[in-house]
Design a protein around this motif. Structure first.
Motif, short mmCIF file in Angstrom:
data_model
loop_
_atom_site.label_atom_id
_atom_site.label_comp_id
_atom_site.label_asym_id
_atom_site.label_seq_id
_atom_site.Cartn_x
_atom_site.Cartn_y
_atom_site.Cartn_z
N TRP A 194 0.83 -1.20 0.00
CA TRP A 194 0.00 0.00 0.00
C TRP A 194 0.87 1.26 0.00
CZ3 TRP A 194 -0.81 -4.41 2.78
CH2 TRP A 194 -1.95 -5.16 2.43
N GLU A 195 1.80 1.29 -1.01
CA GLU A 195 2.73 2.41 -1.22
C GLU A 195 3.61 2.63 0.01
OE1 GLU A 195 0.43 5.72 -2.55
OE2 GLU A 195 0.02 4.80 -4.51
N ASN A 196 4.08 1.51 0.59
CA ASN A 196 5.04 1.53 1.70
C ASN A 196 4.45 2.17 2.96
OD1 ASN A 196 7.50 0.79 2.79
ND2 ASN A 196 8.58 2.64 2.10
N THR A 197 3.15 1.90 3.20
CA THR A 197 2.52 2.48 4.39
C THR A 197 2.11 1.44 5.43
OG1 THR A 197 0.29 2.41 3.42
CG2 THR A 197 1.62 4.40 3.05
N LYS A 198 1.87 0.18 5.02
CA LYS A 198 1.46 -0.81 6.00
C LYS A 198 1.90 -2.21 5.56
CE LYS A 198 -3.30 -1.37 4.25
NZ LYS A 198 -4.74 -1.30 4.62
N SER A 199 1.81 -3.17 6.49
CA SER A 199 2.20 -4.55 6.24
C SER A 199 1.11 -5.49 6.74
CB SER A 199 3.53 -4.86 6.94
OG SER A 199 4.56 -4.00 6.49
N ALA A 200 1.09 -6.72 6.19
CA ALA A 200 0.02 -7.65 6.53
C ALA A 200 0.50 -9.09 6.42
CB ALA A 200 -1.19 -7.42 5.62
N ILE A 201 -0.22 -9.98 7.13
CA ILE A 201 -0.06 -11.42 6.98
C ILE A 201 -1.35 -11.96 6.38
CG2 ILE A 201 0.28 -13.62 8.16
CD1 ILE A 201 1.82 -12.13 10.32
N ARG A 202 -1.21 -12.73 5.30
CA ARG A 202 -2.38 -13.26 4.59
C ARG A 202 -2.30 -14.79 4.59
NH1 ARG A 202 -3.53 -10.07 -0.70
NH2 ARG A 202 -4.01 -8.55 0.95
N TYR A 203 -3.45 -15.42 4.78
CA TYR A 203 -3.53 -16.88 4.86
C TYR A 203 -4.29 -17.43 3.66
CZ TYR A 203 -5.06 -21.47 6.60
OH TYR A 203 -5.31 -22.82 6.75
N CYS A 204 -3.61 -18.31 2.89
CA CYS A 204 -4.24 -19.01 1.76
C CYS A 204 -4.91 -18.04 0.79
CB CYS A 204 -5.22 -20.06 2.26
SG CYS A 204 -4.40 -21.39 3.19
N ARG A 205 -4.30 -16.88 0.60
CA ARG A 205 -4.77 -15.87 -0.35
C ARG A 205 -6.18 -15.38 -0.06
NH1 ARG A 205 -2.67 -17.93 -6.22
NH2 ARG A 205 -3.97 -19.73 -5.81
N GLN A 206 -6.57 -15.43 1.22
CA GLN A 206 -7.91 -15.03 1.62
C GLN A 206 -7.88 -13.68 2.33
OE1 GLN A 206 -9.25 -18.18 4.16
NE2 GLN A 206 -9.27 -19.73 2.55
N PRO A 208 -10.40 -11.13 4.94
CA PRO A 208 -9.44 -10.12 5.39
C PRO A 208 -8.12 -10.74 5.84
CG PRO A 208 -11.07 -10.54 7.10
CD PRO A 208 -11.52 -11.31 5.90
N ASP A 209 -7.09 -9.93 5.86
CA ASP A 209 -5.77 -10.38 6.29
C ASP A 209 -5.80 -10.75 7.77
OD1 ASP A 209 -4.62 -9.97 3.76
OD2 ASP A 209 -4.39 -7.83 4.19
N LYS A 210 -4.93 -11.69 8.16
CA LYS A 210 -4.88 -12.16 9.54
C LYS A 210 -4.22 -11.16 10.48
CE LYS A 210 -6.85 -16.07 8.59
NZ LYS A 210 -8.22 -16.38 9.09
N ALA A 211 -3.35 -10.35 9.94
CA ALA A 211 -2.72 -9.29 10.73
C ALA A 211 -2.44 -8.11 9.81
CB ALA A 211 -1.42 -9.78 11.37
#
Length: 450
Positions: A194-206, A208-211
């Motif tokens: 997101w243009e170097n503004t946030k980070s996320a953990i995604r599970y099985c390409r689903q 909402p993100d887990k974190a």
């Protein structure tokens, strides 16, 4: 793909093997004498095999040996080439049958030999002995780039952590998978998205993100930023590689086995990468090549192959993992567990291979039994069907038999952060696994089908 491996070797002349991606390897080693390098087709000591002994004979000479036979094919004097107090850099190359080794910063090898009957090299092994221990920094390949097209480049997992050096403006994507390809069973870590503004953990390409956490300017297009990704017993952490501070984390209650990692960039970003794995004394590389190799099943073992010959059993010992071994699960440490079997008390019992332990484990009589000699399931599909009780699904792969002659199938269950393989005995209506010294039974489980 550039992989840097930190490895410690003991004074025991036992090779630790790692997969290679090209025709050369560079490394630094700190050892008083006898830094041994092996080049092989598989992740074990077996012929055909090239060996380069650097600083052997009390750090006086170096040799090249083929197939563990004497006389050595070439021998030269190299007094003081190694040091027990400082790292010394070297490279080893193989091309068109030419095997050569040289010092870091020197283009001309100090030892070389041309093999009139060369073989393809896929693994490098390192060890020390004859009174010496060693500390190694092994690099396979140069720093590499990913383009702006959201396509993962994959490599095999060596341990339960990755140190990532990344240079790019945004969208450092790392995934963990059970195959070397993008699929619906993946953990993804989107860092600086997101243009170097946030980070996320995604599970099985689903979604909402887990974190999801704000991480403005975590990446930089002009300098490498260090990140550490760790996984153990279903807990996933992303840390700042310099400070060790946790950036984000998530726990999966039912984790799947991780055998490969992938990296990519996109959304307007390109990236440069270096990937580092960590290994300590006594730990062994667990390789999971995707190309199966055909093995003959020794006499006396049932279930030689499925229809069409897709699944076969391979003899192995001492923690060896044959190429194409079927990954059945994952230890709570993150290490892959392979489908194995071994004879015991008149039975042939499916279980699990834990390569770093140097043995397979099988459940029997309420206890866990370690077996230094065993067979590993190789090749074919890796289909697991959920079931329960005495319901054995069609196509279940027979893997052994009880002491009374009842067929045994391969099952697996999730238990205390692991996915562990074991035996299914239909008349008992459970899947038995070996875990922490015990035999444990579970009425709900998955069965491997051919």
């Amino acid at each position: 793909m550039a992989n840097i491996l930190d490895v410690s070797t003991e004074d025991n002349l036992q090779y630790q093997f790692f997969p290679l991606s090209n025709g050369s390897v560079t490394f630094q080693v700190k050892a008083a004498n006898d830094a041994h390098i092996a080049l092989t087709q598989g992740p074990q000591e077996s012929d055909p095999m090239y060996e380069i002994f650097i600083g052997g004979w009390s750090n006086a000479k170096s040799v090249i040996r083929k197939n563990r036979t004497k006389p050595d094919v070439v021998e030269i004097e190299t007094p003081g080439i190694l040091s027990g107090s400082e790292f010394r850099g070297f490279w080893v190359r193989w091309d068109s049958g030419i095997i050569s080794a040289g010092r870091e910063g020197e283009a001309i090898p100090f030892i070389s030999w041309t093999d009139p009957e060369p073989f393809p090299v896929a693994f490098v092994g390192v060890c020390t002995g004859w009174g010496a221990t060693g500390t190694w920094k092994i690099e396979d390949g140069a720093p590499f780039e990913t383009e702006d097209k959201l396509e993962y480049k994959f490599g095999p997992v060596v341990a339960g952590s990755l140190e990532v050096d990344f240079r790019g403006p945004s969208n450092c994507h790392v995934c963990l998978s059970n195959v070397p390809a993008e699929n619906d069973t993946m953990y993804e870590f989107i860092i600086g998205g997101w243009e170097n503004t946030k980070s996320a953990i995604r599970y099985c390409r689903q979604k909402p993100d887990k974190a999801e956490v704000p991480t403005r300017d975590i990446l930089n297009a002009d300098e490498f930023r260090k990140l550490l990704i760790e996984w153990k017993c279903g807990r996933f952490l992303v840390r700042d590689g310099s400070s060790g501070a946790v950036i984000m984390e998530w726990t999966d209650a039912t984790p799947f086995p991780v055998t490969h990692f992938g990296v990519r960039t996109g959304w307007g970003a390109r990236g440069q990468w270096r990937i580092r794995h960590f290994y300590g004394p006594g730990q062994q590389q667990i390789a999971a090549p995707s190309a199966p190799v055909a093995y003959a099943t020794p006499a006396g073992y049932p279930g030689a192959a499925s229809a069409g010959g897709a699944l076969v059993w391979a003899d192995a010992a001492g923690g060896q993992v044959p190429p194409g071994a079927v990954v059945g699960g994952q230890d709570c440490s993150g290490e892959p567990l392979y489908v194995a079997r071994a004879p015991h008390e008149g039975a042939i019992i499916p279980g699990k291979l834990v390569g770093s332990h140097g043995c397979a484990y099988i459940p029997w009589g309420g206890a866990e039994h370690g077996k230094s000699e065993y067979q590993v399931l190789v090749g074919g599909p890796n289909n697991w069907v959920p079931t329960s009780g005495s319901s054995i699904p069609p196509g279940a792969f027979p893997a052994g038999e009880s002491e009374d002659g009842e067929p045994l199938f391969i099952g697996r269950v999730s238990h205390e952060g692991s996915m562990t393989t074991g035996k299914v005995q239909q008349s008992h209506g459970v899947c038995y696994i070996s875990f922490a010294g015990q035999e444990l039974g579970f009425p709900e489980y998955e069965v491997l089908t051919a």
